[in-house]
Design a protein around this motif. Structure first.
Motif, short mmCIF file in Angstrom:
data_model
loop_
_atom_site.label_atom_id
_atom_site.label_comp_id
_atom_site.label_asym_id
_atom_site.label_seq_id
_atom_site.Cartn_x
_atom_site.Cartn_y
_atom_site.Cartn_z
N UNK A 120 5.65 11.08 3.41
CA UNK A 120 5.62 12.30 4.23
C UNK A 120 6.00 13.53 3.40
N UNK A 121 7.00 13.37 2.54
CA UNK A 121 7.39 14.49 1.67
C UNK A 121 6.29 14.83 0.67
N UNK A 122 5.59 13.82 0.16
CA UNK A 122 4.47 14.06 -0.74
C UNK A 122 3.40 14.90 -0.06
N UNK A 123 3.08 14.57 1.20
CA UNK A 123 2.09 15.35 1.94
C UNK A 123 2.56 16.78 2.17
N UNK A 124 3.85 16.96 2.45
CA UNK A 124 4.39 18.31 2.63
C UNK A 124 4.25 19.14 1.35
N UNK A 125 4.53 18.52 0.21
CA UNK A 125 4.39 19.23 -1.07
C UNK A 125 2.93 19.62 -1.33
N UNK A 176 1.76 0.99 7.72
CA UNK A 176 2.01 0.48 6.38
C UNK A 176 2.32 1.58 5.38
N UNK A 177 1.96 2.79 5.69
CA UNK A 177 2.23 3.93 4.80
C UNK A 177 3.41 4.76 5.26
N UNK A 178 4.11 4.30 6.29
CA UNK A 178 5.21 5.07 6.86
C UNK A 178 6.43 5.02 5.96
N UNK A 179 6.69 6.13 5.30
CA UNK A 179 7.92 6.27 4.52
C UNK A 179 8.21 7.75 4.36
N UNK A 180 9.48 8.06 4.15
CA UNK A 180 9.86 9.47 3.96
C UNK A 180 9.24 10.03 2.68
N UNK A 181 9.11 9.20 1.66
CA UNK A 181 8.53 9.66 0.39
C UNK A 181 7.08 10.09 0.59
N UNK A 241 4.37 6.26 13.15
CA UNK A 241 5.79 5.96 13.02
C UNK A 241 6.01 4.46 13.17
N UNK A 242 7.04 3.98 12.50
CA UNK A 242 7.31 2.55 12.47
C UNK A 242 8.72 2.30 13.00
N UNK A 243 8.85 1.28 13.83
CA UNK A 243 10.16 0.90 14.34
C UNK A 243 10.83 -0.03 13.32
N UNK A 244 12.12 0.14 13.15
CA UNK A 244 12.88 -0.69 12.23
C UNK A 244 13.89 -1.51 13.02
N UNK A 245 14.49 -2.48 12.37
CA UNK A 245 15.46 -3.34 13.02
C UNK A 245 16.62 -2.48 13.55
N UNK A 275 0.83 -1.21 0.00
CA UNK A 275 0.00 0.00 0.00
C UNK A 275 0.86 1.26 0.00
N UNK A 276 2.13 1.11 0.39
CA UNK A 276 3.05 2.25 0.38
C UNK A 276 3.23 2.79 -1.04
N UNK A 277 3.17 1.89 -2.04
CA UNK A 277 3.33 2.29 -3.43
C UNK A 277 2.12 3.07 -3.95
N UNK A 278 0.96 2.88 -3.33
CA UNK A 278 -0.28 3.47 -3.83
C UNK A 278 -0.77 4.64 -2.98
N UNK A 279 0.06 5.11 -2.08
CA UNK A 279 -0.35 6.19 -1.17
C UNK A 279 -0.68 7.46 -1.94
N UNK A 280 0.20 7.87 -2.84
CA UNK A 280 -0.02 9.11 -3.61
C UNK A 280 -1.26 8.99 -4.49
#
Length: 156
Positions: free
Chosen positions: A51-56, A44-49, A65-69, A21-26
């Motif tokens: 967040x930047x899209x929303x800022x634009x 599932x939608x947590x990515x910098x891309x 926010x998502x925790x990573x390894x 679903x991250x690919x289809x957020x925009x």
């Protein structure tokens, strides 16, 4: 897209199940044709891309926010997730109701087009149910005759 205030379904975007679903957020945000102040989304939608899209788009991000390894969440991110989840429960209630009452736990069709049509119809049903509940809760019918139903399913 579900309205976080009332829980009405405002838009639908259907994608194949084998794609994130991250690919289809925009596409989901652009396809909704809704002017939003803030977008709430799960991890599932947590990515910098995204967040930047929303800022634009000049939309405030309320993506959890998502925790990573080897990179746990900070206390600030945990607090933000708690605040976001207090609003997101309205959206999640809508999805749960559609799954339970309208049998959308699993799609009935194989093609994306048919599944999209099914989701749209179920979303319309959900909105009608919410509207009817709002009307009857806000303004109860006076003098309405409601039949008594026994356990056998017969009217008394």
């Amino acid at each position: 897209m579900v309205d976080a205030q009332d829980g009405y379904v405002r838009g639908v975007h259907t994608a194949p199940a084998n794609q994130s679903e991250m690919m289809h957020f925009e596409a989901a945000i652009d396809g909704a044709h809704i002017e939003a102040n803030r977008v709430y989304a799960d991890k599932g939608s947590a990515s910098n891309a995204n967040r930047q899209f929303l800022r634009k788009q000049k939309i405030k991000s309320a993506i959890m926010h998502r925790a990573y390894k080897n990179k746990p969440l900070s206390s600030r991110q945990k607090l933000a997730n708690q605040l976001i989840s207090k609003k997101r429960y309205i959206v999640e209630q809508c999805f749960g109701t559609i799954k339970r009452l309208f049998r959308m736990g699993r799609a009935s069709y194989f093609s994306t087009t048919k599944v999209n049509a099914q989701v749209i119809l179920k979303s319309i049903c959900m909105n009608l149910k919410k509207a009817a509940n709002k009307i009857f809760v806000d303004q109860p019918l006076r003098g309405a005759i409601r039949p008594n139903i026994t356990y056998g399913g017969k009217f008394t």
